[in-house]
Write an enzyme that holds these catalytic residues in place. Structure first.
Site, PDB file in Angstrom:
ATOM      1  N   LYS A  93       0.835  -1.216   0.000  1.00 16.20           N
ATOM      2  CA  LYS A  93       0.000   0.000   0.000  1.00 16.20           C
ATOM      3  C   LYS A  93       0.866   1.262   0.000  1.00 16.20           C
ATOM      4  O   LYS A  93       2.073   1.187   0.174  1.00 16.20           O
ATOM      5  CB  LYS A  93      -0.923  -0.008   1.220  1.00 16.20           C
ATOM      6  CG  LYS A  93      -1.688  -1.296   1.429  1.00 16.20           C
ATOM      7  CD  LYS A  93      -2.815  -1.522   0.440  1.00 16.20           C
ATOM      8  CE  LYS A  93      -3.330  -2.941   0.584  1.00 16.20           C
ATOM      9  NZ  LYS A  93      -4.674  -3.170   0.135  1.00 16.20           N
TER      10      LYS A  93
HETATM   11  C1  LIG Z   1      -5.579  -4.245   0.862  1.00 13.57           C
HETATM   12  C2  LIG Z   1      -7.033  -4.109   0.756  1.00 13.57           C
HETATM   13  C3  LIG Z   1      -7.901  -4.561   1.764  1.00 13.57           C
HETATM   14  C4  LIG Z   1      -7.477  -5.391   2.935  1.00 13.57           C
HETATM   15  O1  LIG Z   1      -6.430  -4.950   3.667  1.00 13.57           O
HETATM   16  P1  LIG Z   1      -5.520  -5.998   4.480  1.00 13.57           P
HETATM   17  O2  LIG Z   1      -4.671  -5.092   5.320  1.00 13.57           O
HETATM   18  O3  LIG Z   1      -4.738  -6.787   3.496  1.00 13.57           O
HETATM   19  O4  LIG Z   1      -6.417  -6.835   5.313  1.00 13.57           O
HETATM   20  C5  LIG Z   1      -9.250  -4.302   1.612  1.00 13.57           C
HETATM   21  N1  LIG Z   1      -9.731  -3.669   0.530  1.00 13.57           N
HETATM   22  C6  LIG Z   1      -8.936  -3.253  -0.459  1.00 13.57           C
HETATM   23  C7  LIG Z   1      -9.545  -2.544  -1.626  1.00 13.57           C
HETATM   24  C8  LIG Z   1      -7.563  -3.470  -0.394  1.00 13.57           C
HETATM   25  O5  LIG Z   1      -6.779  -3.069  -1.407  1.00 13.57           O
END
Ligand SMILES: *Cc1c(COP(=O)(O)O)cnc(C)c1O
Length: 364
Positions: free
Chosen positions: A179
């Site tokens: 991210k």
């Molecule tokens: C990464 C992501 C999540 C989940 O996050 P995690 O930290 O991996 O549990 C949920 N929704 C979207 C759109 C994402 O890109």
């Protein structure tokens, strides 16, 4: 190979982690508090509550808004599985709406068609880092008395009309390594609503306000001070990281839009896009199929990602649950998208390699 994602961990993060480890507080403690305060200030909301993943943030936010068995929650199908699974965790029903062809975000006209008396919440996903149509969605939700839980897991720092993603409804963020900012695993809930904040704080920690006194069913979704220390350092760098992503995206768009059959991302009026992913569409005019382009790019040293190859309503899990809807834009776009590297570690030379690779593939 130019990787599609790369976390940038520097000496500040290392220093923060060492200091957390030496402090003796290695579970949820003062660093989590500090991270929450800084994050709330950055997003422009009253409260931020740290949890141990973006998925946990979504689950907690839905529960805090009272999503319960039998409720329906409208969301796109063109997103990561966590968006929908968080609704299943509440024993509620995900209802999928189609997306806009330009921004890949939820189509408000289709949301209106999917509303029923059972609709409890809407989860717009700010896909790839561009805010969904939040002004319009907030107005619709207010009119109907429906909660809005924003899946801002890809949109740290993006905004619409000067307001940041995660500040419209109840925001949910992820700090997974790919991210725009990372803590290892981690997540955050942002809200202006005192009640949602209070409930979220309880739900992430076994339904307790006071240790060993439990008022409701909760979970252990707490973040550790070790992760929060990384988050504090990463939040300081986020604006700089996002600037690089935006500049890299601009470089690519300027050149790729001249190639017939490549459609660069569209940034809609009034929004800032933080390019968690830089995603182009490959249309018939390109003369080569999407999957062929992916494999040729790989041969030329360009890492790519397909987000997402299969929409949620067509996943095995959801087919078993009886889903049988048709979402024409979602289903077409799944076969057209390619995400290209624009993360802050991507250099000018890498961008040139990407553009040249596209030209060579087209002309081969
Ligand atoms: C990464 C992501 C999540 C989940 O996050 P995690 O930290 O991996 O549990 C949920 N929704 C979207 C759109 C994402 O890109």
């Amino acid at each position: 190979m130019i990787p599609i994602a790369k976390p940038l961990i520097g000496k500040e993060e290392v220093k923060g982690v060492v200091s957390a480890l030496k402090s003796g507080s290695i579970a949820q403690g003062p660093k989590v508090r500090e991270f929450e305060e800084a994050f709330a200030r950055y997003i422009g909301v009253k409260h931020a509550l740290a949890v141990n993943s973006g998925t946990a943030a979504l689950h907690v936010a839905l529960l805090a808004h009272g999503v319960s068995p039998g409720d329906e929650v409208i969301m796109p199908s063109f997103t990561f599985i966590a968006t929908a699974n968080s609704v299943l965790y509440c024993n509620a029903k995900p209802v999928f709406a189609d997306i806009r062809d330009d921004s890949f975000n939820i189509d408000i006209e289709d949301v209106k068609r999917k509303l029923t008396p059972k609709t409890k919440a809407i989860i717009p996903v700010h896909l790839y880092g561009q805010p969904a149509d939040m002004k319009e969605l907030m107005a619709l939700a207010a009119e109907r008395g429906i909660a809005v839980v924003e899946d801002a897991c890809q949109a740290h720092g993006s905004s619409y009309g000067g307001k940041k993603a995660g500040a419209f409804g109840t925001g949910c963020f992820s700090f997974y390594p790919t991210k725009n900012m990372a803590t290892g695993e981690g997540g955050m809930i942002t809200t202006d609503d005192d009640r949602v904040a209070e409930l979220s704080g309880m739900i992430r920690s076994h339904g307790s306000r006071k240790r060993y006194y439990h008022e409701m069913l909760g979970f252990n979704y707490r973040m550790t001070d070790i992760n929060a220390a990384i988050g504090i350092a990463q939040l300081d760098k986020l604006e700089g990281f996002n600037k690089k992503r935006v500049a890299n995206a601009a470089y690519l768009s300027k050149r790729l839009r001249r190639i017939k059959g490549v459609v660069p991302p569209v940034v809609l009026e009034g929004r800032t896009h933080v390019f968690h992913q830089y995603t182009v569409k490959i249309t018939g005019d390109f003369g080569k199929g999407r999957d062929e382009v992916v494999s040729k790019l790989s041969d030329k040293g360009v890492g790519t990602g397909i987000y997402y190859p299969l929409p949620i309503h067509q996943q095995e899990l959801y087919k078993k649950l009886g889903y049988n809807v048709s979402l024409p834009v979602t289903e077409r776009v799944c076969g057209e998208v390619i995400s290209l590297p624009v993360h802050p570690a991507v250099k000018k030379g890498d961008l040139k390699v990407i553009v040249d690779a596209f030209k060579e593939i087209k002309n081969a």
